[in-house]
Design an enzyme around this catalytic site. Structure first.
Site, short mmCIF file in Angstrom:
data_model
loop_
_atom_site.label_atom_id
_atom_site.label_comp_id
_atom_site.label_asym_id
_atom_site.label_seq_id
_atom_site.Cartn_x
_atom_site.Cartn_y
_atom_site.Cartn_z
N ARG A 1 0.84 -1.21 0.00
CA ARG A 1 0.00 0.00 0.00
C ARG A 1 0.87 1.25 0.00
NH1 ARG A 1 -4.50 0.71 4.58
NH2 ARG A 1 -2.65 1.10 5.86
N LYS B 1 -2.55 7.15 1.42
CA LYS B 1 -2.25 7.39 2.84
C LYS B 1 -1.11 8.41 2.88
CE LYS B 1 -2.13 4.64 7.03
NZ LYS B 1 -3.14 5.33 7.78
N GLU C 1 -16.08 6.43 5.79
CA GLU C 1 -15.33 5.74 6.84
C GLU C 1 -15.17 6.67 8.02
OE1 GLU C 1 -11.27 4.90 5.88
OE2 GLU C 1 -10.98 6.82 4.90
N1 PXG Z 1 -9.07 4.84 7.27
C1 PXG Z 1 -8.14 5.80 7.49
C2 PXG Z 1 -8.38 7.17 7.03
C3 PXG Z 1 -6.93 5.44 8.14
O1 PXG Z 1 -6.00 6.36 8.36
C4 PXG Z 1 -7.76 3.16 8.33
C5 PXG Z 1 -8.91 3.57 7.67
C6 PXG Z 1 -7.60 1.73 8.69
O2 PXG Z 1 -6.67 1.12 7.81
P1 PXG Z 1 -5.75 -0.10 8.29
O3 PXG Z 1 -4.96 -0.44 7.09
O4 PXG Z 1 -4.92 0.42 9.44
O5 PXG Z 1 -6.66 -1.18 8.70
C7 PXG Z 1 -6.75 4.10 8.57
C8 PXG Z 1 -5.50 3.71 9.29
C9 PXG Z 1 -2.90 6.53 14.12
C10 PXG Z 1 -3.15 5.38 13.21
O6 PXG Z 1 -1.75 6.93 14.25
C11 PXG Z 1 -3.95 5.56 12.10
C12 PXG Z 1 -4.20 4.48 11.25
C13 PXG Z 1 -3.64 3.26 11.52
C14 PXG Z 1 -2.80 3.11 12.61
C15 PXG Z 1 -2.56 4.18 13.49
O7 PXG Z 1 -3.86 7.05 14.72
N2 PXG Z 1 -5.03 4.70 10.18
#
Ligand code: PXG
Length: 287
Positions: free
Chosen positions: A50, A149, A182
C-alpha cells in the site's frame, strides 16, 4: 528507543529531520501504521504494497526496494526489542527549497519508528463506542484521492476535532454525495442478519488492511460480505456496527448520532470477529 532514518539508527533525542523537508513544509509524503504481535509484524507485505501504491499516486519514487523496506522494519523492531507494538513508516519528499516544487527535493527520507500505541481505552472495547457524523467530508477522488495514505491528514484531523467537540472519540465521515465513507482512522462496518457490509473504496474509504482481513474472516465464518453504498439510515438501522484499523483493531459501536444500534451492546457477530481477529494476529506475520 532507536529510530531508523535513511539507513542509520538514532536515539530519540537525536532523530531529527530538516525544517526544509517537504514532509513538514507541505505534508508531501506517505506513511503506514503497522502492528507487531508476538514478535511478528502483522500483514507487513500488504502495508509495504500500500505504501508503494500511495507513493506511486503522488509520483514519489521510494529510495528502497520492497525487500529492503521489509528488512528495515523488522530490523527496527529487533533493535528496539519490540515484540508487541506499533510501527510508523514514513517517507517524505525530502529536503527541498521553500516553494512547492518537488523536483527541488534531492532525495526522499525514510523514517521508521517502533513504539507502543493505545488508541482507545480498554473499557470502550467492552462497552462499545458512541460516535457521530461530522460536517467535514472525505476528500474528493479528484482532489487528494482518499485511497492515498499521505502525510496530509488535516482533513481527518478536522473531523476528529469535530468528534471530540461533540464529546466522542471518533467521527463518521461522509463523501461529498452524502454516502458513508469511513471514520478518521478506521473503516466502518455494519451487520444486518448474516450480512456484513462496509462502504466501497469508491465511496471514499481507505483500502484498510484490517478491513480486508475482517472481510476474509467474516466470509470464512459463513457470513455474506458486501460493499454497498451506505447512508446514515443504513447505519442507524443496523443490528451491529464496528470499526476496524491497525491502531484500533476491531471496536464495537453502540450509538451513532444519538441512535442506539441494535441492543446497545456489542453484538454477537462483532464479538466473534474480535476473537477471530485476535487469534489471527497471534499466529501470523513476518518473523
Ligand atoms: N481509514 C483511514 C483514514 C486510516 O488512516 C484506516 C482507515 C484503517 O486502515 P488499516 O490499514 O490500518 O486497517 C486508517 C489507518 C494513528 C493510526 O496513528 C492511524 C491508522 C492506523 C494506525 C494508526 O492514529 N489509520
Amino acid at each position: 528507543m532507536k529510530i531508523f532514518i535513511d539507513g542509520k539508527y538514532f536515539d530519540e533525542k537525536t532523530a531529527k529531520i530538516s525544517v526544509f523537508d517537504h514532509g513538514l513544509l507541505y505534508g508531501d509524503g506517505v506513511f503506514e501504521g503497522i502492528r507487531a504481535y508476538n514478535g511478528r509484524v502483522f500483514k507487513l507485505r500488504e502495508h509495504i504494497d500500500r505504501l508503494f501504491c500511495s507513493a506511486k499516486a503522488i509520483l514519489l519514487t521510494l529510495p528502497m526496494s520492497r525487500e529492503a523496506l521489509i528488512k528495515a522494519v523488522i530490523d527496527t523492531c529487533a533493535k528496539n526489542k519490540l515484540r508487541d507494538g506499533y510501527i510508523r513508516l514514513v517517507v517524505t519528499r525530502g529536503v527541498g527549497t521553500l516553494g512547492l516544487n518537488p523536483n527541488k527535493c534531492k532525495a526522499p527520507a525514510v523514517i521508521i519508528i517502533a513504539d507502543k500505541i493505545q488508541v482507545y481505552p480498554p473499557s470502550m472495547y467492552q462497552r462499545g463506542m458512541d460516535i457521530v457524523t461530522v460536517a467535514t467530508t472525505r476528500n474528493l477522488h479528484s482532489a487528494i484521492n482518499p485511497a492515498i495514505k499521505s502525510l496530509n491528514y488535516l482533513n481527518n484531523i478536522l473531523a476528529k476535532i469535530e468528534a471530540n467537540n461533540a464529546g466522542v472519540e471518533e467521527a463518521i465521515m461522509l463523501n461529498a454525495e452524502g454516502f458513508v465513507a469511513e471514520c478518521t482512522a478506521d473503516n466502518i462496518f455494519i451487520v444486518k442478519g448474516n450480512q456484513v457490509m462496509t462502504p466501497p473504496l469508491s465511496a471514499g474509504a481507505l483500502y484498510g488492511i484490517t478491513r480486508g482481513v475482517v472481510m476474509e474472516l467474516a466470509r470464512e465464518n459463513g457470513l455474506q460480505v458486501s460493499e454497498p453504498t451506505l447512508t446514515r439510515y443504513d447505519l442507524f438501522n443496523a443490528d451491529e456496527c464496528f470499526l476496524t484499523g491497525t491502531g484500533a483493531e476491531l471496536i464495537p459501536v453502540v450509538k451513532i448520532d444519538g441512535r442506539t444500534i441494535g441492543t446497545g451492546k456489542p453484538g454477537a457477530v462483532t464479538k466473534d470477529l474480535v476473537n477471530r481477529y485476535h487469534a489471527l494476529t497471534k499466529q501470523s506475520g513476518e518473523p
